[in-house]
Design an enzyme around this catalytic site. Structure first.
Site, short mmCIF file in Angstrom:
data_model
loop_
_atom_site.label_atom_id
_atom_site.label_comp_id
_atom_site.label_asym_id
_atom_site.label_seq_id
_atom_site.Cartn_x
_atom_site.Cartn_y
_atom_site.Cartn_z
N SER A 141 62.40 -11.89 -42.70
CA SER A 141 63.12 -12.62 -43.73
C SER A 141 63.35 -11.75 -44.97
O SER A 141 63.95 -10.70 -44.87
CB SER A 141 62.33 -13.89 -44.05
N ASP A 175 69.09 -20.79 -36.74
CA ASP A 175 68.21 -20.45 -37.86
C ASP A 175 68.74 -21.14 -39.12
O ASP A 175 69.85 -20.86 -39.57
CB ASP A 175 68.17 -18.93 -38.06
N HIS A 229 63.28 -19.96 -37.90
CA HIS A 229 63.35 -18.77 -38.75
C HIS A 229 62.13 -17.87 -38.57
O HIS A 229 62.07 -16.80 -39.14
CB HIS A 229 63.46 -19.21 -40.21
#
Lengths: 277, 497
Positions: free
Chosen positions: A96, A218, A246
C-alpha cells in the site's frame, strides 16, 4: 538522545540468504502484518523487517511531526536503515502506502535497489480531473473520523485481545506488546500523509525494475489505479491477483508468495529486464 | 436461511469470508440497513461500507481480525440502502468452519450513544485546545512578568552592595531585591508546575554532595529565618551524603521544605535540619515547632494549590512548592513524606534519596561553587531590553570587567570587528534582528572558541538544551541570578588563565 535507525525503526533481521529483502508495512499496522509471507523467503534471502516511527515497537520519542508530514520522511527512514545495515541489491517489498515510500527511496538512491515489489500501490488516492483514485476528499475525512472514534478508547485496538493460540504463545506476547497500538495523533498524521499524497510524477522517474501486485476488487487501489501504475511505471511486471481486498499478504498469503517467487525467479534467469523501454 | 437461529435477535448478525463476501446476515441487520436479505446475502461487504469505512476496514479492521482472531467494540459506520450512514458498534471473531475461515460479527446500532460520543469528542478537543492555550499563556505571561523584574533585581542588588550608598538606602534596596526574588520564585513555580504536568521537566544529573547543597540552601534561607526570628539549625550526621541527581532541583526541594518550616513556625520557634543514613539512603529530616498539620489534611498537602486545611493564600504563596518538590523527589526515585502530631505540635518533612559513592578526590567540585578566581574580562553584552542591558553593564563594570553593550545582532557583529577581541559573549536569545542562536553561529564561524552565556526569559528545559546545542556554555534565566553569572565569568576567567 538520538537513536540509531535500527533501534528507532525496530529493525528485525531473519533468514539465511545474503540478498536483502526489505519488507515495509502499510498504514494502520506494523511489521507483524508480514508474518504470513516473510517466512517463505527466509531460506533464500536476508529478510529485514521494520516499523515506521509511530508504529509498532518503533521509538515513538523519535516521532517528528515535520519530518513525517509527507512520505519523504518515511522514505528517509528506509534509506537510513539501508545505509546503517549497509544493504545493497535490496529487494524492497512495500504494501500500500509503502509502495510509494519505496519508489521515493529508489528514486533517491536507485543503485541501492535491485527490485521493487509493490502490493496494492496507488500514486494518488483522491480523484483528480480525469484521474480516478477512487476517493473524494470527504471520504478520507470519513476515515479520519472513524479512526478518531476508535482510537478514543471505545475500541479494543489499544489493548489487543490475547489470542487463543496456546501452541504459539510467542505470537500472543508479540501482539500484546505492539500490534496497532498507535498514538491517535500520529495515526492521523500518517493517514493524511498517505491519503492526501500525490506521487504521480514520481512514477516515470523509477529506474528500478518492479512487480506490481494488483488485487481484484480492491476498495483502496481500484483497477483504474493499477492500470495507471502499469502505464507510468517503466519496466514493471503487472500481475492481477485472484485475491480480493487490499491485504493479499494477509488474506491470500499463498498466492502472494507464489507470484513474488515467480517474479524473482524470472529476474534471476533474466538479469536485466526491459527497464530502458 | 430462514432457519437462521438469530434472525430476530436484537442486534445485527453477519458472517463474511476473508474475501469480504457476505455468507449470512440476519433479518435485524437487513431491516436496520433497509435491504432485502437477497440483496445482501452473497454480496460484498463493500456494499454496506462507506468509502472511508472501506479504508478503515482494509487498514485496521481486517488486519486486526486476522492477526488477533477477534476484535471488540469497534466503531464502524455502515451505509444503508438509502445512502445514509448508520453508526454501529462491532464485535467480530474468526471461526474455522466449512474448511475455511469465516468471520462472525454482531453489530449494535448506536444512535444516541453516537451523539454522546460526538459531544465527548468535541469536548475533549476543546479541553485539549484550552489546555494548550493555557500552557502557552502561562509561558508567555511568565516571560512578560520576568522581563521587568530583571533590571529591578539587578539594580537593587547593585545598590545593596554599593558601599558608597548610605546604610539606610542599602537596606531598602535589600527589601526591594528580596521581594523581587520572591516574585521571581512564584513565576518559576508556575512554570515548573506546568512542566511537571506535561512531563517536560528533565533532570541534569551529576554527583551531588547533599551536605554542600544544604550549606548553600542555608545561606539562602538564613535571612528569612533571621527576619522572622526562627532559628534554623543544621545537623549533618550522614556519613554517605552523595547522590546522583540534579543539584539545582534537589536544592529547590530543600529550599521549599525549609522555607515552609520557617513560614509556618511562629517567632522564637526553631527549624531543625538533620541528615542521617538509613538502609542505604540519605534521609534529610526537617522538623519545625510550627502550627502543625491536622491528620485529615496530611494526605492533601502534596497536592497543587493546597495548604493543608488553611484557605489558600492565608500564609501567602500559591501552594505549589510541595507539589513540585514531590514530583522532583519522585523523578529521583526518592521519597518525600510529611508527619505531624497535630495542630500546634509542629511538623516533620523527610526526604529520602539513594546514596552513591563519593567522587574520587581528584575530581572537580561537584557543584559550581562560587570560585574565588577573578580576572577582568572583556565582555560583549547583547541585550535589547534597555534597562536590563544598562543594569548588567553597570554591575559587570563594578565587578571589574570591561563591557561593550549591543542592542541587536548587527551591532554585536560590528563591535566584534571594531572593539574586539572579547573574552566572552553574554547574549539575550530573543533579539530583534535574529535569534541568539543564529548570532552565536555567526560569531563562532569567525571566533570558534569564544565562550558564550545565553540569557532568556524562558526557563523551559528545551530552551536550555537548545542553547547548549547551539554552542552556549551556559544558559541563565531572567531575572539574571547575578551570583551564577559571576561564577560563570570566574570560571571563564580561570580557564583562560
Amino acid at each position: 538522545m538520538i537513536s540509531s535507525p535500527q533501534a528507532r525503526n525496530n529493525v528485525v533481521i531473519r533468514g539465511h540468504g545474503t540478498q536483502p529483502m526489505l519488507f515495509a508495512h502499510g498504514f494502520g499496522c506494523d511489521q507483524t502484518m508480514w508474518r504470513f509471507v516473510a517466512p517463505a523467503f527466509e531460506n533464500d534471502y536476508r529478510v529485514v523487517l521494520f516499523d515506521y516511527v509511530g508504529s509498532g515497537k518503533s521509538d515513538w520519542s523519535a516521532y517528528d511531526p515535520q519530518r513525517y508530514a509527507t512520505l519523504d520522511g518515511y522514505a528517509r527512514d528506509v534509506l537510513e536503515i539501508c545505509r546503517e545495515l549497509d544493504l545493497r541489491d535490496v529487494i524492497f517489498v512495500g504494501h500500500s502506502v509503502s509502495s510509494m515510500v519505496g519508489i521515493l527511496a529508489a528514486n533517491e538512491e536507485p543503485e541501492r535497489f535491485s527490485d521493487l515489489i509493490l502490493i496494492g500501490p496507488s500514486p494518488r488516492y483522491i480523484n483528480d480531473a480525469d484521474y480516478v483514485g477512487g476517493f473524494e476528499r470527504a471520504d478520507i475525512e470519513g476515515l479520519l473520523d472513524t479512526m478518531e472514534r476508535n482510537y478514543l478508547g471505545w475500541a479494543s485496538f489499544l489493548t489487543p485481545i490475547i489470542m487463543k493460540n496456546p501452541e504459539r504463545p510467542e505470537l500472543t506476547k508479540e501482539l500484546e506488546a505492539s500490534f496497532c497500538s498507535t498514538d491517535p495523533e500520529i495515526a492521523r498524521r500518517f493517514a493524511e500523509a498517505t491519503f492526501y499524497a500525490d506521487n504521480r510524477t514520481d512514477l516515470p522517474k523509477v529506474r528500478v525494475p518492479s512487480l506490481v501486485l494488483q488485487c481484484s476488487e480492491d476498495a483502496i487501489a481500484p483497477p483504474e489505479v493499477g492500470e495507471y501504475m502499469h502505464r507510468h511505471l517503466r519496466g514493471t511486471t503487472f500481475r492481477v491477483m485472484e485475491a480480493t481486498g487490499h491485504c493479499p499478504h494477509m488474506s491470500h498469503p499463498e498466492e502472494t508468495i507464489r507470484l513474488m517467487k515467480d517474479y524473482l525467479a524470472s529476474r534471476s534467469t533474466e538479469p536485466s529486464p526491459a527497464v530502458s523501454a | 436461511m430462514n432457519d437462521f437461529p438469530l434472525d430476530d435477535a436484537p442486534c445485527g448478525v453477519l458472517t463474511f469470508t476473508d474475501d469480504g463476501h457476505i455468507i449470512a446476515v440476519n433479518a435485524t441487520l437487513c431491516r436496520l440497513l433497509g435491504y432485502d436479505r437477497d440483496a445482501l446475502s452473497g454480496g460484498h461487504l463493500q456494499k454496506i461500507l462507506s468509502p472511508g469505512g472501506r479504508v478503515f476496514y482494509q487498514t485496521h479492521f481486517f488486519p486486526l481480525l486476522k492477526l488477533q482472531e477477534e476484535v471488540e467494540e469497534v466503531y464502524m459506520s455502515l451505509r444503508g440502502q438509502s445512502g445514509d450512514e448508520i453508526p454501529f458498534l462491532v464485535n467480530a471473531r474468526r471461526q474455522e468452519r466449512n474448511g475455511r475461515s469465516e468471520n462472525d460479527c454482531i453489530l449494535v446500532r448506536m444512535r444516541q450513544r453516537s451523539h454522546f460520543e460526538n459531544e465527548l469528542l468535541s469536548a475533549k478537543k476543546a479541553a485539549e485546545n484550552a489546555n494548550k492555550a493555557k500552557d502557552q499563556f502561562l509561558a508567555a505571561l511568565s516571560h512578560e512578568l520576568r522581563t521587568p523584574l530583571s533590571p529591578v533585581l539587578m539594580m537593587s542588588t547593585a545598590m545593596e552592595l554599593d558601599p558608597a550608598l548610605p546604610d539606610e538606602v542599602r537596606e531598602q534596596a535589600g527589601i526591594i531585591r528580596h521581594n523581587a526574588e520572591l516574585e521571581a520564585r512564584l513565576i518559576d513555580d508556575l512554570l515548573d508546575h506546568s512542566r511537571i504536568r506535561h512531563s517536560k521537566l528533565t533532570l541534569v544529573r551529576t554527583t551531588v554532595d547533599v551536605h554542600e547543597l544544604l550549606t548553600q540552601t542555608a545561606e539562602i534561607v538564613r535571612s528569612e529565618g533571621t527576619s522572622k526570628r526562627v532559628n534554623i539549625l543544621f545537623e549533618k550526621n550522614a556519613r554517605d551524603h552523595f547522590v546522583f541527581g540534579d543539584a539545582a532541583r534537589i536544592q529547590q526541594v530543600f529550599w521549599n521544605v525549609i522555607k515552609n518550616g520557617v513560614k509556618f513556625t511562629p517567632s522564637g520557634g526553631e527549624v531543625r535540619v538533620v541528615t542521617s543514613n538509613v538502609d542505604g539512603e540519605l534521609v534529610v529530616r526537617v522538623t519545625d515547632t510550627g502550627i502543625g498539620i491536622a491528620s485529615e489534611a496530611l494526605p492533601k498537602i502534596f497536592q497543587a494549590f493546597e495548604q493543608g486545611s488553611l484557605p489558600t493564600g492565608s500564609f501567602g504563596g500559591l501552594g505549589l512548592g510541595l507539589a513540585i518538590s514531590r514530583a522532583i523527589v519522585k523523578m529521583h526515585e526518592g521519597r518525600i513524606e510529611a508527619a505531624s502530631e497535630g495542630p500546634g505540635r509542629g511538623a516533620t518533612f523527610s526526604v529520602a534519596l539513594k546514596t552513591i559513592a563519593p567522587p574520587a578526590p581528584s575530581s572537580a567540585p561537584t557543584t559550581p561553587v562560587l570560585a574565588i578566581t577573578s580576572r577582568a574580562l572583556r565582555l560583549l553584552l547583547v541585550e535589547d531590553h534597555d534597562s536590563t542591558r544598562e543594569v548588567l553593564i553597570r554591575i559587570l563594570r563594578r565587578a571589574g570587567h570591561q563591557v561593550h553593550g549591543a542592542v541587536n545582532g548587527a551591532e554585536a557583529l560590528e563591535l566584534l570587528r571594531t572593539a574586539g577581541p572579547f573574552d566572552a559573549l553574554i547574549s539575550d536569545l530573543g533579539l530583534p534582528d535574529r535569534s541568539g542562536f543564529d548570532l552565536l553561529r555567526e560569531i563562532h564561524s569567525t571566533h570558534p572558541a569564544l565562550p558564550a552565556i545565553a540569557l532568556s526569559g524562558y526557563g523551559m528545559d528545551e530552551d536550555v538544551k537548545r542553547a547548549k546545542d547551539a554552542g552556549f556554555t551556559a544558559h541563565l534565566v531572567k531575572p539574571v541570578p547575578f551570583d551564577q553569572l559571576r561564577a560563570l565569568l570566574d570560571q571563564i576567567a580561570a580557564s583562560a588563565l
